[in-house]
Design an enzyme around this catalytic site. Structure first.
Site, PDB file in Angstrom:
ATOM      1  N   ARG B  54       0.832  -1.217   0.000  1.00 15.30           N
ATOM      2  CA  ARG B  54       0.000   0.000   0.000  1.00 15.30           C
ATOM      3  C   ARG B  54       0.858   1.255   0.000  1.00 15.30           C
ATOM      4  O   ARG B  54       0.667   2.157  -0.815  1.00 15.30           O
ATOM      5  CB  ARG B  54      -0.912   0.000   1.227  1.00 15.30           C
ATOM      6  N   THR B  55       1.795   1.321   0.928  1.00 16.04           N
ATOM      7  CA  THR B  55       2.609   2.530   1.036  1.00 16.04           C
ATOM      8  C   THR B  55       3.496   2.691  -0.205  1.00 16.04           C
ATOM      9  O   THR B  55       3.652   3.790  -0.740  1.00 16.04           O
ATOM     10  CB  THR B  55       3.470   2.475   2.312  1.00 16.04           C
ATOM     11  N   LYS B  82      21.337 -11.787  -0.169  1.00 18.26           N
ATOM     12  CA  LYS B  82      22.632 -12.469  -0.196  1.00 18.26           C
ATOM     13  C   LYS B  82      23.599 -11.894   0.820  1.00 18.26           C
ATOM     14  O   LYS B  82      24.793 -12.181   0.765  1.00 18.26           O
ATOM     15  CB  LYS B  82      23.241 -12.373  -1.604  1.00 18.26           C
ATOM     16  N   ARG B 104      11.531   2.010   3.627  1.00 13.63           N
ATOM     17  CA  ARG B 104      10.782   1.326   4.689  1.00 13.63           C
ATOM     18  C   ARG B 104      11.700   0.245   5.234  1.00 13.63           C
ATOM     19  O   ARG B 104      12.299  -0.509   4.454  1.00 13.63           O
ATOM     20  CB  ARG B 104       9.520   0.708   4.093  1.00 13.63           C
ATOM     21  N   HIS B 132       6.507   7.219  11.019  1.00 16.11           N
ATOM     22  CA  HIS B 132       5.921   7.053   9.692  1.00 16.11           C
ATOM     23  C   HIS B 132       5.329   8.423   9.322  1.00 16.11           C
ATOM     24  O   HIS B 132       4.123   8.602   9.331  1.00 16.11           O
ATOM     25  CB  HIS B 132       4.841   5.978   9.752  1.00 16.11           C
TER      26      HIS B 132
END
Lengths: 430, 314
Positions: B54-55, B82, B104, B132
Site C-alpha cells: 500500500r505505502t 545475499k 521502509r 511514519h
C-alpha cells in the site's frame, strides 16, 4: 645493576604516596624503590616520570580479546597492545569466543597466545557451562588447575537457577570466582537498549533494569547458601548497586565491577541510532550513572572493568537492533575514571589495579605494593594531561569507540610489563 | 540535503506548508489526466526492506503523477538477501544517479543511517516502531478536511501504541497542530515510559467515546497474541474494538480513522466500515496527494538537472 630506572615520579600504591625512583632488575623484578636512584654510568634505560605518578600496572577483569573466532575484530596480540596502551599489565579474557573457552584445549590456546604476544599477563576466564549454552558444567577443576581464576558465561547469564546453584556448590572448593553477567533472558530478550523514556521515544525494544536486578538477587541468595565467591560483572542499575551494598553490609563476601561506560554514558547517547553506543548491559539513565559512581566511591563496587568489546565497523553499521553490543574501553579507562569520577587518584588506581587483582588472586604480581622483589608491573601516568579521543589512534583492530572527540584528563605515558617497557610516551613499543 | 525523517523535524509550519502543497495536488488528482511535469528528469527509488504494498504504491503513484522516474528496489529478490549491507545497497543505488530514496525498514533508525550515507533526499516510509511521517501528514490532512482546524480538538488513538510508528508520528503531528491526544490502551500495549509525551492515557474506550473529534484506531497485529500482550483478540475487540453500538455514541461530526489494513471484527466491526464518518478510503486518496507534496517539497525547489556542460569557470 638496574636494567631500567623510572626517575622523578611519585609512587602511588596500596601503601600510599611517596616521591621515589624505581629501579628494575634484569629479571623483571623491582630492584629498588628509593628517593634518588642515580642511573649514570650503569647503562640502565632511564624512563622519565617527572611530574607523573608511578602506579602498579592495571588489571582488567573483563576483556574480550575475540580470539579464537573473531580475529577480524581483535586478536590476543592487538587486544593486549590496547591493554598496554591503557596502562594494564594483566587482563582476564572473556570466554565468549568461537569456540567458547570451555575446555582445557581452548584455555591453553588462549594462554599460549597471550604468552607469545608478551604484552600483558593474559589470564583467561572460562565458561561456567559448555558452549555457554547453560546446560552442562564445564570441567571446572581441570580448568582451574590450568590457572583459570574466574568462571562466567559472559555475554549471557546462567539462566537455570538449579544449574547456577550447582556451579556455585562445585566451584566453592576450587578457589575461583563465580562471575555473572546478570541478565534474565525472559525479560531482556528482544531488547536492544535500556527500557525507559528514550527507548519509548526511539521505538527500540528495551531491556528493563529488572532483567539485571533479579539475577543479582538470585546469585546473592545462592552465594549465601553455597559459600561460593560470587562476582558481579558490569553492574549498571541503581537497584543492582543497592542489592550488593545491602549484601556487603550484612557481611556477605561478594565482589562487583562496573565499567567505564556505565559511569560515563547514558541511554540518551542512543538517540542518533549509532550502534557504537549499543552495549550489554545497556547504557542506562543519569540516575543509574550516579549510583554507579556512589558505589565506586563507597566500596560497594570493588573494581573498574572495561568490558573492552571490539566489533568491526561493518557490524556496527547494521541497523541498531541487528548490530552486536559492545564498545572499546582499554585505552580510555584511566582517563575516563579521572575525568568522570570525583575520587582521589589513589582510590582510582586501586579500583584499576590491586582491587581487581585481588578478586582473581594475582595481587602478588599485579597491583598492591611497589617493593623490591615484586614483578615490575608498572605504569606511569600523567594525571593532569588532557587529550582528545581519536578512534583511529588505537592499537585495536576495531573502531567502535564511543568517546570520539571527547576531551579527557589523565593519560598513560609509559607501561612496564615484567620489567620491559610495552609503552613509552603513549606509543606501544612492542 | 533536505530529508523527511520524523514529524518533529517539520514543526507546525512545516506540516502546514506540506498541507498547502497537498491542496494543489488534490486538485491535480481530480483532473482527467492527473499528471504534471514538475519532477521530470528526477529519479525516485522505493527501497522497501519490509513489505508494504500500500505505502509503496502510494509513493510510486505520487512520483509518477509528478513525472518522476521511479525505480523499485525489491529487497526480497535482491542482493540484500545475499547478505549485502544497507550501506552497500545505498552506495550501489546512488551510483545509478538518483534524487530521492523512499525507505521502509523493520528496524528503527535506518532512515537516519541512510541519510548519513546518501546524498539523495531520504523519505522515511516507516522505520520499525518509530516513525511514519507521511502517514501522519496524510492523517492530519484528512482530519483537517473534516474539522477545519485541529486547535483544541480531541484525538483518541486506540490500540497498540507500543509497537506503532503510526501512533508515534500522529501523536507528534496532532499535538503540533494544537490537538489534545489521549491514548486508549491496556498497559501492555503502551510504551514503557511516557515521560514528556504530550498525552493523556486511559484504559477505558467507552469513557472517551462521546468526547472525541477523531477516533484513530490502530491495527491490532495477530502476533501480539503469542506474546500475551492481550489474552485474546476476542477480549481485545470487546474492550477496544469499535462496534455499531460504540459508533453510535460518537459525537456529531466525529470521524473514525485507521491506517489500514483493517482487521475487520477486531479493532473495527465489519458492518460499520461503510458509515459516513469512517474516512479510511479518504485517507488513502489523500495519501497520494500528500506524498506528491512531500516529493515536491523535497525535490521541487532545486532546478531540474540538465545535461548541458557546466561553464569552465563555474
Amino acid at each position: 645493576m638496574p636494567e631500567l630506572v623510572i626517575r622523578g615520579g611519585t609512587v602511588i600504591d596500596a601503601d600510599g604516596e611517596r616521591r621515589v625512583d624505581v629501579a628494575v632488575a634484569a629479571d623483571g623484578t623491582i630492584a629498588a624503590v628509593e628517593p634518588e636512584i642515580d642511573a649514570t654510568g650503569t647503562g640502565a634505560t632511564v624512563v622519565d616520570a617527572a611530574g607523573c605518578v608511578v602506579a602498579p600496572g592495571f588489571v582488567d577483569l573483563h576483556t574480550h580479546l575475540r580470539e579464537p573466532g573473531k580475529e577480524e575484530a581483535e586478536t590476543i596480540e592487538s587486544g593486549t597492545r590496547c591493554a598496554a596502551r591503557g596502562g594494564y599489565t594483566a587482563v582476564v579474557a572473556m570466554p565468549n569466543t568461537t569456540p567458547a573457552i570451555d575446555s582445557a584445549a581452548v584455555v591453553r590456546q588462549v594462554l599460549d597466545a597471550g604468552r607469545a604476544a608478551g604484552l600483558v599477563d593474559v589470564h583467561t576466564s572460562a565458561a561456567i557451562t559448555i558452549e555457554r549454552a547453560g546446560e552442562h558444567l564445564t570441567p571446572m577443576a581441570e580448568l582451574a588447575a590450568l590457572g583459570v581464576k574466574l568462571f562466567t558465561d559472559d555475554g549471557a547469564g546462567v539462566q537455570d537457577d538449579r544449574l547456577m546453584r550447582r556451579a556455585m556448590e562445585y566451584g566453592a572448593d576450587l578457589d575461583v570466582a563465580l562471575a555473572q553477567h546478570c541478565e534474565v533472558e525472559a525479560l531482556a530478550a528482544g531488547g536492544h537498549m535500556h527500557e525507559g523514556a528514550w527507548s519509548s521515544r526511539l521505538g527500540i525494544p528495551g531491556i528493563p533494569v529488572e532483567a539485571e536486578e533479579l539475577m543479582v538477587a538470585r546469585d546473592l541468595a545462592l552465594a549465601r547458601r553455597t559459600g561460593a565467591r560470587a562476582h558481579f560483572q558490569h553492574l549498571s542499575t541503581v537497584g543492582s548497586v543497592e542489592l550488593v551494598r545491602a549484601a556487603k553490609a550484612a557481611g556477605q563476601q561478594v565482589t562487583a565491577e562496573a565499567t567505564t561506560h556505565h559511569f560515563t554514558l547514558t541511554d540518551a547517547c542512543c538517540a542518533a541510532y549509532d550502534a557504537v553506543f549499543k552495549v550489554n548491559p545497556p547504557l542506562r539513565t543519569a540516575e543509574d550513572v550516579a549510583a554507579i559512581k556512589v558505589g565506586l566511591a563507597d566500596g560497594t563496587i570493588d573494581a573498574i572493568a572495561t568490558d573492552h568489546a571490539p566489533h568491526t565497523t561493518e557490524s556496527k553499521e547494521l541497523p541498531f537492533d541487528q548490530a552486536p553490543p559492545g564498545m572499546l574501553g582499554l585505552e580510555t579507562a584511566l582517563a575516563l575514571a579521572i575525568t568522570e569520577l570525583d575520587l582521589p587518584l589513589a582510590q582510582i588506581i586501586g579500583l584499576l589495579s590491586w582491587r581487581p587483582a585481588a578478586i582473581v588472586g594475582i595481587d602478588d604480581d599485579h597491583g598492591g605494593h611497589l617493593v623490591p622483589g615484586r614483578a615490575a608491573n608498572l605504569c606511569v601516568i600523567d594525571p593532569a594531561a588532557t587529550w582528545v579521543v581519536d578512534p583511529d589512534a588505537t592499537a585495536s583492530r576495531s573502531r567502535n569507540n564511543p568517546y570520539a572527540g571527547r576531551t579527557l584528563t589523565g593519560r598513560v605515558r609509559h607501561t612496564i610489563y615484567r620489567g620491559t617497557p610495552t609503552v613509552l610516551d603513549g606509543e606501544a613499543c612492542r | 540535503m533536505k530529508h523527511l525523517l520524523a514529524i518533529d523535524e517539520l514543526g507546525a509550519d512545516g506540516i502546514a506548508e506540506i498541507h498547502r502543497l497537498a491542496d494543489a495536488f488534490v486538485e491535480v488528482n481530480r483532473r482527467p489526466i492527473p499528471k504534471v511535469p514538475t519532477l521530470r528528469g528526477r529519479t525516485v527509488v522505493s527501497l522497501f526492506f519490509e513489505d508494504s504494498t500500500r505505502t509503496r504504491l502510494s509513493f510510486e503513484t505520487a512520483a509518477k503523477r509528478l513525472s518522476a522516474d521511479t525505480m523499485t528496489f525489491s529487497v526480497g529478490t535482491s542482493s540484500v538477501k545475499k547478505g549485502e549491507s544497507v550501506r552497500d545497497t545505498i552506495e550501489t543505488i546512488e551510483a545509478m544517479g538518483i534524487d530521492a530514496i523512499v525507505v521502509r525498514h523493520g528496524s528503527a533508525g535506518v532512515p537516519w543511517q541512510i541519510a548519513r550515507w546518501s546524498s539523495a533526499a531520504v523519505i522515511n516510509a516507516g522505520d520499525g516502531w518509530h516513525q511514519h511521517p507521511t502517514q501522519a501528514l496524510l492523517d492530519t490532512y484528512t482530519a483537517l478536511g473534516h474539522l477545519g482546524s485541529l486547535d483544541g480538538r480531541r484525538v483518541a488513538i486506540v490500540g497498540d501504541i507500543k509497537h506503532s510508528r503510526v501512533a508515534r508520528s500522529n501523536i507528534a503531528a496532532f499535538t503540533l497542530l494544537g490537538a489534545e491526544v489521549v491514548l486508549v490502551a491496556p498497559r501492555t500495549l503502551l510504551p514503557p515510559d511516557l515521560t514528556d509525551w504530550p498525552v493523556r492515557v486511559v484504559s477505558d474506550l467507552d469513557g472517551v467515546l462521546g468526547d472525541v473529534d477523531v477516533l484513530y484506531l490502530l491495527r491490532m497485529q495477530r502476533e501480539r497474541m503469542t506474546e500475551s500482550l492481550v489474552p485474546s483478540l476476542r477480549e481485545y475487540a470487546r474492550r477496544f474494538g469499535l462496534d455499531r453500538e460504540r459508533a453510535a455514541r460518537l459525537g456529531d461530526g466525529a470521524i473514525v480513522m485507521h491506517p489500514g489494513p483493517m482487521n475487520r471484527g477486531v479493532e473495527i466491526a465489519g458492518d460499520i466500515t461503510e458509515l459516513p464518518n469512517v474516512v479510511v478510503t479518504e485517507q488513502v486518496a489523500n495519501g497520494v496527494a500528500v506524498r506528491m507534496a512531500v516529493l515536491f517539497w523535497l525535490l521541487g525547489a532545486d532546478p531540474v538537472p540538465t545535461h548541458e556542460e557546466e561553464p569552465a569557470d563555474a
